[in-house]
Each structure stands twice: as C-alpha cells, then as structure tokens.
Design a protein around this motif. Sequence first.
Motif, mmCIF file in Angstrom:
data_model
loop_
_atom_site.group_PDB
_atom_site.id
_atom_site.type_symbol
_atom_site.label_atom_id
_atom_site.label_comp_id
_atom_site.label_asym_id
_atom_site.label_seq_id
_atom_site.Cartn_x
_atom_site.Cartn_y
_atom_site.Cartn_z
ATOM 1 N N PHE A 49 0.833 -1.214 0.000
ATOM 2 C CA PHE A 49 0.000 0.000 0.000
ATOM 3 C C PHE A 49 0.861 1.255 0.000
ATOM 4 O O PHE A 49 0.697 2.143 -0.847
ATOM 5 C CB PHE A 49 -0.945 -0.002 1.205
ATOM 6 N N VAL A 50 1.808 1.342 0.943
ATOM 7 C CA VAL A 50 2.650 2.547 1.029
ATOM 8 C C VAL A 50 3.537 2.648 -0.211
ATOM 9 O O VAL A 50 3.813 3.752 -0.702
ATOM 10 C CB VAL A 50 3.470 2.552 2.338
ATOM 11 N N ASN A 51 3.952 1.519 -0.771
ATOM 12 C CA ASN A 51 4.773 1.541 -1.984
ATOM 13 C C ASN A 51 4.008 2.128 -3.162
ATOM 14 O O ASN A 51 4.595 2.758 -4.043
ATOM 15 C CB ASN A 51 5.237 0.119 -2.323
ATOM 16 N N ARG A 52 2.684 1.959 -3.173
ATOM 17 C CA ARG A 52 1.852 2.449 -4.282
ATOM 18 C C ARG A 52 1.599 3.954 -4.189
ATOM 19 O O ARG A 52 1.373 4.610 -5.215
ATOM 20 C CB ARG A 52 0.523 1.676 -4.301
ATOM 21 N N VAL A 58 9.631 1.078 -0.984
ATOM 22 C CA VAL A 58 9.450 0.623 0.396
ATOM 23 C C VAL A 58 9.900 -0.833 0.557
ATOM 24 O O VAL A 58 10.303 -1.241 1.645
ATOM 25 C CB VAL A 58 7.968 0.784 0.830
ATOM 26 N N THR A 59 9.860 -1.606 -0.529
ATOM 27 C CA THR A 59 10.227 -3.032 -0.425
ATOM 28 C C THR A 59 11.708 -3.218 -0.116
ATOM 29 O O THR A 59 12.132 -4.302 0.277
ATOM 30 C CB THR A 59 9.892 -3.805 -1.708
ATOM 31 N N LYS A 60 12.504 -2.173 -0.284
ATOM 32 C CA LYS A 60 13.950 -2.262 -0.019
ATOM 33 C C LYS A 60 14.284 -2.093 1.462
ATOM 34 O O LYS A 60 15.422 -2.321 1.877
ATOM 35 C CB LYS A 60 14.714 -1.207 -0.818
ATOM 36 N N GLN A 67 13.339 5.573 5.359
ATOM 37 C CA GLN A 67 13.716 6.161 4.068
ATOM 38 C C GLN A 67 12.991 7.484 3.864
ATOM 39 O O GLN A 67 11.886 7.696 4.363
ATOM 40 C CB GLN A 67 13.438 5.218 2.894
ATOM 41 N N TYR A 68 13.673 8.367 3.133
ATOM 42 C CA TYR A 68 13.078 9.637 2.718
ATOM 43 C C TYR A 68 12.265 9.362 1.468
ATOM 44 O O TYR A 68 12.700 8.614 0.574
ATOM 45 C CB TYR A 68 14.177 10.650 2.439
ATOM 46 N N SER A 69 11.074 9.936 1.384
ATOM 47 C CA SER A 69 10.205 9.669 0.243
ATOM 48 C C SER A 69 9.239 10.830 0.060
ATOM 49 O O SER A 69 9.314 11.843 0.770
ATOM 50 C CB SER A 69 9.444 8.350 0.463
ATOM 51 N N THR A 70 8.319 10.677 -0.890
ATOM 52 C CA THR A 70 7.266 11.676 -1.106
ATOM 53 C C THR A 70 5.953 10.985 -1.422
ATOM 54 O O THR A 70 5.927 9.883 -1.966
ATOM 55 C CB THR A 70 7.595 12.616 -2.292
ATOM 56 N N ASN A 249 11.432 2.033 -11.588
ATOM 57 C CA ASN A 249 11.477 0.601 -11.933
ATOM 58 C C ASN A 249 10.904 -0.297 -10.842
ATOM 59 O O ASN A 249 11.014 -1.524 -10.920
ATOM 60 C CB ASN A 249 12.923 0.176 -12.235
ATOM 61 N N LYS A 250 10.291 0.286 -9.810
ATOM 62 C CA LYS A 250 9.806 -0.542 -8.690
ATOM 63 C C LYS A 250 8.427 -1.133 -8.964
ATOM 64 O O LYS A 250 7.938 -1.950 -8.189
ATOM 65 C CB LYS A 250 9.757 0.272 -7.402
ATOM 66 N N GLY A 251 7.770 -0.723 -10.033
ATOM 67 C CA GLY A 251 6.373 -1.075 -10.259
ATOM 68 C C GLY A 251 5.539 0.187 -10.203
ATOM 69 O O GLY A 251 6.062 1.283 -10.036
ATOM 70 N N ASP A 252 4.240 0.025 -10.335
ATOM 71 C CA ASP A 252 3.378 1.199 -10.466
ATOM 72 C C ASP A 252 3.228 1.943 -9.142
ATOM 73 O O ASP A 252 3.186 1.343 -8.073
ATOM 74 C CB ASP A 252 1.995 0.786 -10.977
#
Length: 351
Positions: A49-52, A58-60, A67-70, A249-252
């Motif tokens: 969910f958070v990866n989407r 997030v899977t890493k 991790q820093y993200s947006t 490249n992580k997916g959608d």
Amino acid sequence: MVEFGGWDMPVQYPAGTVEEHLRTRTVAGLFDVSHMGEIDVRGADAIPFVNRITSNDVTKLVDGQAQYSTLTTPEGTVVDDLLVYRFTEDRLLLVVNAGTTDKDWEWIRSHHEDERVELRNASAEYCQIALQGPEAIPILQKLTETPLEEIKYYHFSEGEVEGVPAIISRTGYTGEDGFEVYAAPDKAEQLWNKILNAGGYGKPEGVLPCGLAARNTLRLEAGMALYGHEITEETTLLEANLGWICKLNKGDFIGRERLAQQKEEGVKRKLVGFEMTERGIARDDQDVLVDGQKVGRVTSGSPAPFLKKNIGMAYVPVEHTGEGQDIQIDVRGRAIGAKIVKTPFYKRQRQ
C-alpha cells in the motif's frame, strides 16, 4: 513565537539564530519538532500500500530502517515529503510535515483501495525531540543504554531515553549527524530538560535549544528541500533533483507514468543552488534574472551563518542551470549579482 502548522513555535531562543546555527554545526542543537505528523499503517498489505502511494521503494527497507520519500500526485508533483519507518513487515510509520498533516491524512485515506491495512492518524501520540550535531552521540548516550554508535544512518531502534520508552532514529534535517527521539507527548518536557542538562546547556560549549529560524538556515546550507518552497504540488520530483527517491522501476505508483514521460522528454526547469556575488541577501519568492529578463523564482534565500555567504535555491530553465552561470536576484527592485553553485552548499566531514 509564531504560528506554524497550527502550533505556537519559537523562531529563536535567547542565544539567537546565528549562535544556534553555529552551535549545531560545532557542538549540538536541540529542536522540539513535536509538531510533525505521524500516520500509523498496519496490516498484511502495509508495504504494498505505502509503496503504491509513495515514490521511493518501500520493499527495499528492512526492519529498523527508514527512508526519505514523497507522496506524489498523478502529475508527478509532491503532496508532501515524508519519512517511512519500517518496524516489521506489517507495521510502518509515516512521519509528515505539520502544516500538511490533515491534507496528507485525507490523501492517504482516499487512496486506500482493497489493501488489507489499518490506518491511524497517530500525531497526538508522539512528541519528537531532535538532537543534532557532532556531539549528539556522547550527549544522548548519557541518557540511554541503547548503543547509539550501532544505529546506522537512516536506521532506528526502540529503547528508553531517561527511562522513557522511545523510538531513537538516526535522522535529521540539519546536515549534521544526530537523532530524532519519538516518545509519548507528556514526556516531551522531561526529555527536553534532561537532554539540555546532559549537553551542558549554559556552558560556552554546551548544547543550545534552537528555533524555527536556525532549523531553516541549517537545512538550507545542507541543500535540503522544504515543503511549500522547493517542493509543492506544482513541482515534480525530477525538477526538484529528487530523482534519487523516484524509483520508476519498482512497479506502479501514483505519478509514475507522468514522471517516466518527463524523464524521457527531459525537464524544462530545474532547482539550483546559488550564492550572491554582490552585496545583498536573496529572499523567498524574489525574481531570478538573466540578462535583465525574469527566468525564475527564489524558493529559499538566506544568509548562511556557518559558510558566511548569502545563499539560496531557485527554479530556472535548464539552459541556465550550469555551475558558474551568472544570474541576478531582484532584491527590492535592484538586480544583485549571483552565480549558480553546486549543492549541497555545506557537507559535514564524515568521521
């Protein structure tokens, strides 16, 4: 005191912004950043969910890593920047900006589809005290049995600080080494006072409490983006030089298609750092000129107390982004000389 994200916040303490800034660079500074928001994500699908809904992968993450993200819009622009903490495979914590917590909460809830997750706005359950600077480890180590040296950068540990259950995270927003300590909000004053005491507050080389102004000048020297300035819902990650947290490249994920298209086509404008070459201080929202013509806008501008320069960041067309490019800043109707420089302006010496 000023209103900031619905909180009353000190702009500076008695020592003043410059001294707070310098002490953080040379000893340590203490920041009350309890205004930050926290969103708890639990369940079997917490990671997918958070990866989407975020741009980084997030899977890493492994347990105990951040991790820093947006959070990104379908246009590849930024709803907010945040930290993603992984406790376990089915428990994440998202730490978001104060002024955008309600917006972020609604955004995250509205993009929850059929994933098996439980979402909770846990902002009222945490205080956050940040100790930043080269002496952060020896100061904080006096108050905890958790071996701080063993916590890697952008990793965290659950332990106790002065007997208070806490998340001890090796993260920060100053360009220095240091820790952000999360605990129950009714323990904030106790932790604040104990850390000040442990750091020799009141002595010439002791820790100093720091306000919003020093937090801003420190992050600017370190070339870190501030939401609402360098990153907004009008700026994409690629324009903001945040391609390193944009994992196409992580997916959608939300905004991926637009960002992939922009990467292929190339950006038309880019965030750059600059320093003034003539006497004058650039300020937020002033115009950037090339040969007298407006080409962009200052996102953040300020004196840099440690570097003893006047610096800033701005969006300009890509053809004017070369290092050494001469620009001018419109400072109250006067075109003041500046040049584009590499960022970050300041990088600490690694031990």
